[in-house]
Design an enzyme around this catalytic site. Structure first.
Site, PDB file in Angstrom:
ATOM      1  N   ASN A 111      36.163  39.581   5.399  1.00 22.00           N
ATOM      2  CA  ASN A 111      34.883  40.021   4.863  1.00 22.00           C
ATOM      3  C   ASN A 111      34.729  39.506   3.430  1.00 22.00           C
ATOM      4  O   ASN A 111      35.594  39.712   2.583  1.00 22.00           O
ATOM      5  CB  ASN A 111      34.792  41.548   4.870  1.00 22.00           C
ATOM      6  CG  ASN A 111      33.433  42.035   4.390  1.00 22.00           C
ATOM      7  OD1 ASN A 111      32.489  42.140   5.156  1.00 22.00           O
ATOM      8  ND2 ASN A 111      33.339  42.353   3.105  1.00 22.00           N
TER       9      ASN A 111
ATOM     10  N   LYS B 296       8.873  -1.099   3.123  1.00 22.97           N
ATOM     11  CA  LYS B 296       8.106  -0.142   3.930  1.00 22.97           C
ATOM     12  C   LYS B 296       8.890   0.373   5.130  1.00 22.97           C
ATOM     13  O   LYS B 296       8.878   1.571   5.422  1.00 22.97           O
ATOM     14  CB  LYS B 296       6.798  -0.788   4.405  1.00 22.97           C
ATOM     15  CG  LYS B 296       5.958   0.128   5.282  1.00 22.97           C
ATOM     16  CD  LYS B 296       4.541  -0.375   5.482  1.00 22.97           C
ATOM     17  CE  LYS B 296       4.455  -1.591   6.334  1.00 22.97           C
ATOM     18  NZ  LYS B 296       3.046  -1.890   6.711  1.00 22.97           N
TER      19      LYS B 296
ATOM     20  N   ASN C  53       0.878   2.501   6.802  1.00 27.72           N
ATOM     21  CA  ASN C  53       0.599   1.603   5.684  1.00 27.72           C
ATOM     22  C   ASN C  53       0.535   2.314   4.343  1.00 27.72           C
ATOM     23  O   ASN C  53       0.397   1.665   3.312  1.00 27.72           O
ATOM     24  CB  ASN C  53      -0.729   0.874   5.930  1.00 27.72           C
ATOM     25  CG  ASN C  53      -0.645  -0.073   7.103  1.00 27.72           C
ATOM     26  OD1 ASN C  53       0.179  -0.976   7.111  1.00 27.72           O
ATOM     27  ND2 ASN C  53      -1.473   0.149   8.108  1.00 27.72           N
TER      28      ASN C  53
ATOM     29  N   GLY D  74     -10.889  -5.472  14.402  1.00 21.40           N
ATOM     30  CA  GLY D  74     -11.282  -6.657  15.152  1.00 21.40           C
ATOM     31  C   GLY D  74     -11.617  -6.264  16.578  1.00 21.40           C
ATOM     32  O   GLY D  74     -10.911  -5.456  17.196  1.00 21.40           O
TER      33      GLY D  74
ATOM     34  N   TYR E 197      28.871  32.122  -2.927  1.00 20.95           N
ATOM     35  CA  TYR E 197      29.038  30.679  -2.831  1.00 20.95           C
ATOM     36  C   TYR E 197      30.431  30.394  -2.298  1.00 20.95           C
ATOM     37  O   TYR E 197      31.443  30.783  -2.899  1.00 20.95           O
ATOM     38  CB  TYR E 197      28.858  29.987  -4.185  1.00 20.95           C
ATOM     39  CG  TYR E 197      29.270  28.538  -4.120  1.00 20.95           C
ATOM     40  CD1 TYR E 197      28.514  27.621  -3.388  1.00 20.95           C
ATOM     41  CD2 TYR E 197      30.433  28.083  -4.745  1.00 20.95           C
ATOM     42  CE1 TYR E 197      28.905  26.292  -3.294  1.00 20.95           C
ATOM     43  CE2 TYR E 197      30.828  26.755  -4.654  1.00 20.95           C
ATOM     44  CZ  TYR E 197      30.063  25.869  -3.927  1.00 20.95           C
ATOM     45  OH  TYR E 197      30.451  24.562  -3.822  1.00 20.95           O
TER      46      TYR E 197
ATOM     47  N   ARG F  68       0.807  -1.221   0.000  1.00 16.25           N
ATOM     48  CA  ARG F  68       0.000   0.000   0.000  1.00 16.25           C
ATOM     49  C   ARG F  68       0.841   1.274   0.000  1.00 16.25           C
ATOM     50  O   ARG F  68       0.320   2.368  -0.198  1.00 16.25           O
ATOM     51  CB  ARG F  68      -0.954  -0.005   1.195  1.00 16.25           C
ATOM     52  CG  ARG F  68      -2.172  -0.896   0.998  1.00 16.25           C
ATOM     53  CD  ARG F  68      -3.056  -0.909   2.224  1.00 16.25           C
ATOM     54  NE  ARG F  68      -2.506  -1.729   3.296  1.00 16.25           N
ATOM     55  CZ  ARG F  68      -3.035  -1.815   4.515  1.00 16.25           C
ATOM     56  NH1 ARG F  68      -4.123  -1.123   4.819  1.00 16.25           N
ATOM     57  NH2 ARG F  68      -2.482  -2.587   5.433  1.00 16.25           N
TER      58      ARG F  68
END
Length: 434
Positions: A353, A25, A224, A138, A342, A18
């Site tokens: 600086n 999972k 799930n 259940g 960057y 699922r």
């Protein structure tokens, strides 16, 4: 807590169809770590004997967990011959007298939520929820404080459908129960699987004591689907952020902030809205401003952002990192980098600086190279530093300069500019008007 009192078995063999994914999972991440990691981590707080039952993508599951844990027993389920939760227990050999069986898709459990299984005395302890709407679950029939039986909804009569107590799917067994009843399980059912729940009915016939343990649904939620994954991550995020706010971290609009399980804070810290902090990151006496990302790095006594990106393996101390500055695998101490820069594979010392638009050109298309910048260096705006390069202390780099030298010596000025050419009245000639 005596960790010798309880063994833990984690059922992590299923595929999880699922989830609509090729990944097992239990390896889907929540707050930066696989689901199974969180369950093992909680288990290790209360037990020294942990077994993980694996089958689907077993090698990958074992390898990934061994990146985090070195003392876990992995048991391979013979899913072809013994499918189902009962089949998963066939080859498990717990060493302690009580055996707690957990599911590998319940990442929200913690040691406190499992304490009731340790404190309760019974042959079998069965976790249950009380739900206002138990539809689809259940039902568990309880009388005189003991579980009488479990009935699936499709098999329940009118009175049983009114029962609000449902099976949460976690059990603690005495070792004697495991040894006696697991070999007796059969697959005489429509799915032809071996069910752990059949142990309950067999034990009840033998008049064993089966006690219910009401648990908090938040901690025992199963995952799930990708929706369940998202819902569980929201809960865990709230726990992580609540913990750090209680430790003194200020968070502005915490619902907009993402912090992974492995992040650590120290001292006086502020995290503004929209920030993302991931990996093995240490934040110590830092103000992280809105929209910033910090990954797998150490940041101390500094301010970051807004809209800054600190990429992995960076060390930043006593430094100002402004908006739209990206730092990657670099060490900055006592530096000002206010905006639009960057800085990759760099080592930059105090008093320096970094002007707007500065770029360390660290990659030639094949290899990465390092830029070393000393103390009290002034780098003008729109400068490119082509690595490998060393800029010694007290150097000035003029705005617009491209440094291609291997070294700029102490006290020097580096400047590279073409002479400006002026073409008189060009604007009017170009647009045809005066």
């Amino acid at each position: 807590m005596d960790k010798n009192n309880i063994s833990i078995v984690i059922l992590a063999a299923g595929q999880g169809s699922r989830m609509k994914s090729n990944k097992a999972k239990v390896l889907h991440n929540i707050c930066g770590k696989p689901m199974l990691y969180h369950i093992i981590k909680a288990s290790k707080e209360i037990s020294n004997d942990i077994s993980v039952v694996i089958a689907h993508q077993k090698e990958k599951v074992q390898q990934e967990m061994e990146n985090f844990f070195t003392d876990i027993h992995f048991v391979v389920q013979d899913a072809d011959n013994f499918p189902g939760t009962g089949g998963a227990m066939k080859n498990v050999k717990p060493k302690n007298e009580k055996v707690l069986v957990l599911n590998g898709d319940m990442p929200l459990i913690n040691a406190d939520s499992l304490q009731g299984f340790i404190d309760t005395d019974a042959d079998i302890i069965m976790s249950v929820f009380d739900l206002q709407n138990p539809d689809g679950y259940g039902r568990v029939k309880i009388e005189s404080g003991e579980v009488q039986y479990i009935v699936e909804q499709k098999d329940a009569d009118a009175d049983e459908l009114k029962i609000s107590t449902v099976n949460a799917g976690i059990y603690a067994f005495s070792k004697d129960v495991i040894d006696k009843y697991i070999p007796l399980l059969n697959n005489d059912n429509a799915q032809e699987e071996y069910y752990l729940t059949d142990v309950i009915s067999m034990a009840k016939k033998d008049s064993l004591v089966i006690k219910p343990l009401i648990v908090d649904e938040e901690y025992f939620k199963g995952v799930n689907s990708k929706k369940d994954l998202s819902d569980s991550e929201i809960i865990m995020q709230d726990r992580i952020k609540t913990h750090w706010m209680m430790q003194g971290v200020i968070m502005q609009l915490p619902s907009t902030i993402y912090i992974e399980e492995s992040v650590t804070f120290e001292g006086e810290c502020i995290v503004e809205n929209g920030c993302r902090i991931t990996g093995d990151t240490l934040i110590s006496n830092v103000h992280i401003k809105s929209g910033s990302v910090v990954e797998d790095s150490v940041v101390k006594n500094s301010d970051i952002g807004p809209l800054a990106h600190i990429r992995p393996a960076s060390y930043i101390e006593d430094t100002h990192i402004g908006n739209f500055v990206e730092v990657k695998k670099s060490s900055l101490k006592g530096v000002k980098a206010g905006h639009l820069s960057y800085l990759g594979d760099a080592q930059i010392d105090e008093g320096t600086n970094i002007g707007a638009g500065t770029i360390t050109c660290n990659y030639d298309g094949i290899n990465k190279y390092k830029t070393i910048i000393g103390k009290n260096v002034f780098i003008g705006s729109d400068s490119q530093l082509v690595a490998p390069v060393t800029i010694e202390d007290d150097v000035m780099i003029a705005a617009g300069t491209t440094v291609t030298n291997d070294k700029i010596e102490k006290g020097a000025l580096a400047i590279s500019r073409n002479k400006v050419k002026i073409v008189k009245d060009f604007y009017y000639k170009f647009f045809g008007k005066k």
